[in-house]
Motif scaffolding. Structure first.
Motif, PDB file in Angstrom:
ATOM      1  N   ILE A 220      20.122  49.319  98.962  1.00 15.64           N
ATOM      2  CA  ILE A 220      19.694  50.409  98.080  1.00 15.64           C
ATOM      3  C   ILE A 220      18.421  51.067  98.619  1.00 15.64           C
ATOM      4  CG2 ILE A 220      19.002  51.018  95.731  1.00 15.64           C
ATOM      5  CD1 ILE A 220      21.913  50.181  96.006  1.00 15.64           C
ATOM      6  N   GLY A 221      17.499  50.253  99.147  1.00 18.68           N
ATOM      7  CA  GLY A 221      16.251  50.799  99.667  1.00 18.68           C
ATOM      8  C   GLY A 221      16.467  51.704 100.861  1.00 18.68           C
ATOM      9  N   LYS A 222      17.392  51.332 101.753  1.00 15.29           N
ATOM     10  CA  LYS A 222      17.614  52.109 102.974  1.00 15.29           C
ATOM     11  C   LYS A 222      18.493  53.326 102.744  1.00 15.29           C
ATOM     12  CE  LYS A 222      19.243  51.712 107.761  1.00 15.29           C
ATOM     13  NZ  LYS A 222      18.013  52.331 108.318  1.00 15.29           N
ATOM     14  N   TYR A 223      19.581  53.136 101.986  1.00 11.60           N
ATOM     15  CA  TYR A 223      20.548  54.223 101.841  1.00 11.60           C
ATOM     16  C   TYR A 223      20.396  54.989 100.533  1.00 11.60           C
ATOM     17  CZ  TYR A 223      22.652  51.762 105.753  1.00 11.60           C
ATOM     18  OH  TYR A 223      22.857  51.155 106.963  1.00 11.60           O
ATOM     19  N   GLY A 224      19.886  54.314  99.497  1.00 11.55           N
ATOM     20  CA  GLY A 224      19.661  54.995  98.225  1.00 11.55           C
ATOM     21  C   GLY A 224      20.938  55.189  97.430  1.00 11.55           C
ATOM     22  N   VAL A 225      20.844  55.041  96.131  1.00 11.72           N
ATOM     23  CA  VAL A 225      21.997  55.256  95.267  1.00 11.72           C
ATOM     24  C   VAL A 225      22.451  56.699  95.350  1.00 11.72           C
ATOM     25  CG1 VAL A 225      22.853  55.130  92.896  1.00 11.72           C
ATOM     26  CG2 VAL A 225      21.229  53.422  93.718  1.00 11.72           C
ATOM     27  N   GLY A 226      21.513  57.611  95.576  1.00  5.15           N
ATOM     28  CA  GLY A 226      21.849  59.030  95.643  1.00  5.15           C
ATOM     29  C   GLY A 226      22.807  59.368  96.764  1.00  5.15           C
ATOM     30  N   THR A 227      22.858  58.524  97.815  1.00  5.46           N
ATOM     31  CA  THR A 227      23.770  58.770  98.922  1.00  5.46           C
ATOM     32  C   THR A 227      25.206  58.798  98.434  1.00  5.46           C
ATOM     33  OG1 THR A 227      22.232  57.511 100.306  1.00  5.46           O
ATOM     34  CG2 THR A 227      24.389  57.980 101.244  1.00  5.46           C
ATOM     35  N   LEU A 228      25.502  58.021  97.420  1.00  8.68           N
ATOM     36  CA  LEU A 228      26.860  57.949  96.907  1.00  8.68           C
ATOM     37  C   LEU A 228      27.333  59.285  96.348  1.00  8.68           C
ATOM     38  CD1 LEU A 228      26.643  54.527  95.041  1.00  8.68           C
ATOM     39  CD2 LEU A 228      27.950  54.992  97.106  1.00  8.68           C
ATOM     40  N   ALA A 229      26.403  60.048  95.776  1.00 12.95           N
ATOM     41  CA  ALA A 229      26.778  61.305  95.133  1.00 12.95           C
ATOM     42  C   ALA A 229      27.352  62.300  96.132  1.00 12.95           C
ATOM     43  CB  ALA A 229      25.566  61.906  94.426  1.00 12.95           C
ATOM     44  N   ASN A 230      26.878  62.259  97.378  1.00 16.35           N
ATOM     45  CA  ASN A 230      27.323  63.225  98.388  1.00 16.35           C
ATOM     46  C   ASN A 230      28.795  63.050  98.740  1.00 16.35           C
ATOM     47  OD1 ASN A 230      24.691  64.185  98.512  1.00 16.35           O
ATOM     48  ND2 ASN A 230      24.116  62.776 100.138  1.00 16.35           N
ATOM     49  N   LEU A 231      29.258  61.813  98.708  1.00 16.06           N
ATOM     50  CA  LEU A 231      30.645  61.549  99.070  1.00 16.06           C
ATOM     51  C   LEU A 231      31.332  60.749  97.958  1.00 16.06           C
ATOM     52  CD1 LEU A 231      30.062  60.641 102.807  1.00 16.06           C
ATOM     53  CD2 LEU A 231      31.169  62.698 101.972  1.00 16.06           C
ATOM     54  N   ALA A 232      31.018  61.128  96.730  1.00 19.83           N
ATOM     55  CA  ALA A 232      31.518  60.381  95.569  1.00 19.83           C
ATOM     56  C   ALA A 232      33.045  60.363  95.520  1.00 19.83           C
ATOM     57  CB  ALA A 232      30.963  60.987  94.281  1.00 19.83           C
ATOM     58  N   MET A 233      33.690  61.435  95.965  1.00 20.52           N
ATOM     59  CA  MET A 233      35.144  61.506  95.911  1.00 20.52           C
ATOM     60  C   MET A 233      35.776  60.444  96.789  1.00 20.52           C
ATOM     61  SD  MET A 233      37.494  63.138  94.344  1.00 20.52           S
ATOM     62  CE  MET A 233      39.210  63.640  94.393  1.00 20.52           C
ATOM     63  N   LEU A 234      35.252  60.303  98.006  1.00 20.25           N
ATOM     64  CA  LEU A 234      35.794  59.303  98.928  1.00 20.25           C
ATOM     65  C   LEU A 234      35.531  57.891  98.415  1.00 20.25           C
ATOM     66  CD1 LEU A 234      37.021  58.326 101.596  1.00 20.25           C
ATOM     67  CD2 LEU A 234      34.749  58.560 102.630  1.00 20.25           C
ATOM     68  N   VAL A 235      34.283  57.619  98.032  1.00 21.27           N
ATOM     69  CA  VAL A 235      33.919  56.282  97.561  1.00 21.27           C
ATOM     70  C   VAL A 235      34.707  55.914  96.307  1.00 21.27           C
ATOM     71  CG1 VAL A 235      32.036  54.827  96.721  1.00 21.27           C
ATOM     72  CG2 VAL A 235      31.622  56.445  98.572  1.00 21.27           C
ATOM     73  N   GLY A 236      34.782  56.856  95.351  1.00 17.10           N
ATOM     74  CA  GLY A 236      35.518  56.597  94.124  1.00 17.10           C
ATOM     75  C   GLY A 236      36.994  56.359  94.372  1.00 17.10           C
ATOM     76  N   THR A 237      37.584  57.178  95.268  1.00 17.85           N
ATOM     77  CA  THR A 237      39.002  57.012  95.597  1.00 17.85           C
ATOM     78  C   THR A 237      39.265  55.660  96.231  1.00 17.85           C
ATOM     79  OG1 THR A 237      39.244  59.394  95.960  1.00 17.85           O
ATOM     80  CG2 THR A 237      40.926  57.964  96.911  1.00 17.85           C
ATOM     81  N   PHE A 238      38.365  55.237  97.122  1.00 18.62           N
ATOM     82  CA  PHE A 238      38.535  53.951  97.797  1.00 18.62           C
ATOM     83  C   PHE A 238      38.432  52.788  96.808  1.00 18.62           C
ATOM     84  CE2 PHE A 238      36.482  50.439 100.335  1.00 18.62           C
ATOM     85  CZ  PHE A 238      37.665  50.006 100.918  1.00 18.62           C
ATOM     86  N   TYR A 239      37.433  52.839  95.939  1.00 14.73           N
ATOM     87  CA  TYR A 239      37.269  51.761  94.963  1.00 14.73           C
ATOM     88  C   TYR A 239      38.458  51.710  94.000  1.00 14.73           C
ATOM     89  CZ  TYR A 239      32.583  49.997  95.993  1.00 14.73           C
ATOM     90  OH  TYR A 239      31.521  49.362  96.571  1.00 14.73           O
ATOM     91  N   LEU A 240      38.922  52.883  93.555  1.00 12.58           N
ATOM     92  CA  LEU A 240      40.057  52.925  92.631  1.00 12.58           C
ATOM     93  C   LEU A 240      41.325  52.400  93.297  1.00 12.58           C
ATOM     94  CD1 LEU A 240      41.252  53.727  89.900  1.00 12.58           C
ATOM     95  CD2 LEU A 240      41.600  56.042  90.828  1.00 12.58           C
ATOM     96  N   THR A 241      41.540  52.804  94.551  1.00 11.87           N
ATOM     97  CA  THR A 241      42.723  52.350  95.288  1.00 11.87           C
ATOM     98  C   THR A 241      42.699  50.839  95.482  1.00 11.87           C
ATOM     99  OG1 THR A 241      42.773  54.460  96.477  1.00 11.87           O
ATOM    100  CG2 THR A 241      44.080  52.660  97.387  1.00 11.87           C
ATOM    101  N   SER A 242      41.537  50.305  95.852  1.00 16.25           N
ATOM    102  CA  SER A 242      41.412  48.860  96.066  1.00 16.25           C
ATOM    103  C   SER A 242      41.632  48.102  94.753  1.00 16.25           C
ATOM    104  CB  SER A 242      40.028  48.530  96.634  1.00 16.25           C
ATOM    105  OG  SER A 242      39.837  49.146  97.887  1.00 16.25           O
ATOM    106  N   LEU A 243      41.094  48.656  93.668  1.00 20.40           N
ATOM    107  CA  LEU A 243      41.265  48.018  92.356  1.00 20.40           C
ATOM    108  C   LEU A 243      42.734  47.983  91.957  1.00 20.40           C
ATOM    109  CD1 LEU A 243      39.831  46.818  89.852  1.00 20.40           C
ATOM    110  CD2 LEU A 243      39.753  49.133  88.914  1.00 20.40           C
ATOM    111  N   LEU A 244      43.428  49.089  92.164  1.00 18.47           N
ATOM    112  CA  LEU A 244      44.851  49.137  91.834  1.00 18.47           C
ATOM    113  C   LEU A 244      45.651  48.188  92.716  1.00 18.47           C
ATOM    114  CD1 LEU A 244      45.384  52.981  91.259  1.00 18.47           C
ATOM    115  CD2 LEU A 244      45.317  51.161  89.534  1.00 18.47           C
TER     116      LEU A 244
END
Length: 442
Positions: A220-244
């Motif tokens: 979190i210190g190096k990359y920051g939570v805000g980094t996720l917002a820039n590519l939220a679609m990819l990260v969210g899709t990956f997490y959802l796919t893995s969960l399913l």
């Protein structure tokens, strides 16, 4: 043999809730996120805590694998069982690894997370991914196969290569089994030694909250939570796919084998939180071996399936490979025909082998895949470099659960699964704390 206690509560006073490892690791993860977010410099400085814990675990992985496999194989009456177990395990790995690739391919084409970004590959800074691309070029099929053979017998136990340790352990276990009664004393001694080694594992696990805290604070210190917002679609899709994939695909497999995937996840919650905190499934490998034995899987099956699965049963990594590849292609407006996508899938299947549960391995294998399929620019990996660490956690979690399911499935196929122990583990009833001795497969 595992002994399952009666359903009635044991007379001993249970541990207080705050003494459970999963609770301590969860608190450590939350604390790491807070420190990394509010004091980024301090969070980055805590990286050695996470690195030190992972080194501690890697230190004990080779002895755990060696002792588990050797005593398991030496305890078999029929050595043909070794080949049978290995054959069933690889058939399982091949089917579900391929299925994971197809799942990633389908989701990427349906959701199209990279569409509309309109990135010009020429504007990307390829130097950021040059290190990963260089490592990827060093990995060839021939090099991989030769890499399975260690320089010396002892180097397989000292260099941290899981496949080399597996190779030597299987050979030594077969050799020990073939000498019959003359090897019984050594087998007994190795079984006693394995009890001591697993006790060391339990001691090292006490440092898990510290390691998870340091690793999460650094991330979190190096990359920051805000980094996720820039590519939220990819990260969210990956997490959802893995969960399913875990809940639906592996859930169906678990149900067909007579257990619940949700109960398995609950049973492994401490190890899963450790994987989440360190972004490495290797950090929980010794504990997974121990817990699968307690859940009624014979040592001989656990010893073969779990270490091998860490290199050949990477469901999360495979989902990531196709999803990330097509994301880069879509973001850079590169149209891939169905034939090109299937070629990409075939290359990903080969390049993903040997990527054990180490942080960054998925990114390296992605570079290897893209370098062979020229249609998709390798420089496009710079788009996801910032969030890869966050996706690494999901890759590791999915891989870890997939290997746990595979161990139970292969054990059941062999007719060697202790149903009572599995049921006790899934329902939180007490089992003996020490790993079981080798179980003979019939």
């Amino acid at each position: 043999m595992l002994k399952v206690t009666d359903a009635s509560p044991p007379p001993a006073v249970p541990h207080a809730w705050y003494k459970h490892l999963y609770f301590q690791v969860l608190v450590a993860i939350v604390a790491g996120v807070l420190v990394g977010h509010f004091a980024p410099a301090t969070g980055e400085a805590l990286k050695p805590l996470g690195d030190a814990f992972i080194k501690l675990v890697k230190m004990i992985i080779a002895p755990v694998i060696f002792l588990t496999i050797v005593t398991g194989i030496a305890g078999m009456r029929d050595l043909a069982s070794v080949g049978r177990v290995a054959g069933k395990a690889f058939a399982y790995f091949l089917f579900f690894s391929t299925l994971a690739l197809f799942v990633g391919l389908i989701v990427a084409n349906v959701i199209r997370p990279g569409a509309g970004l309109n990135i010009d590959p020429a504007t990307l800074d390829a130097s950021k991914v040059s290190e990963f691309a260089a490592k990827a070029h060093e990995t060839t099929l021939t090099g991989f196969l030769l890499g399975v053979i260690p320089e010396t017998f002892l180097s397989a136990l000292t260099e941290g290569n899981i496949l080399q340790t597996l190779f030597v352990s299987v050979i030594f276990g077969i050799g020990l089994a073939l000498i019959g009664e003359r090897g019984e004393r050594l087998t007994t001694a190795l079984e006693d030694l394995s009890i001591a080694v697993f006790k060391v594992v339990s001691i090292l696990m006490k440092a898990a909250p510290v390691g998870a805290f340091g690793a999460m604070a650094f991330t979190i210190g190096k990359y920051g939570v805000g980094t996720l917002a820039n590519l939220a679609m990819l990260v969210g899709t990956f997490y959802l796919t893995s969960l399913l994939f875990v809940l639906v695909v592996l859930g169906v497999v678990a149900r067909l084998c007579g257990f619940s995937i949700l109960r398995l996840i609950a049973y492994l919650k401490a190890e899963l939180l450790l994987v989440l905190g360190t972004s490495s499934s290797e950090s929980a490998l010794p504990a997974l071996i121990q817990k699968m034995e307690r859940a009624g899987c014979p040592k001989s099956v656990v010893g073969l399936v779990v270490p091998t699965g860490y290199s050949f049963n990477l469901d999360g990594t495979n989902i990531y490979m196709t999803l990330a590849s097509l994301f880069i292609a879509q973001a850079c407006n590169v149209h891939l025909t169905l034939g090109q996508q299937l070629l990409l899938l075939s290359v990903a299947m080969l390049s993903s082998k040997g990527a054990a549960g180490v942080t960054g391995a998925g990114f390296i294998t992605l570079a290897a895949t893209l370098s062979i399929v020229p249609s998709v620019p390798v420089a496009g990996m710079a788009l996801i470099l910032g969030v890869d660490r966050f996706m690494s956690e999901c890759r590791s979690l999915t891989n870890f659960i997939g290997n746990a399911v595979a161990t139970v499935v292969v054990s059941r196929w062999e007719g060697a699964l202790d149903e009572a122990a599995l049921d006790a583990a899934m329902h939180g009833r007490a089992v003996e704390s020490e790993p079981a001795p080798a179980t003979t497969l019939h």
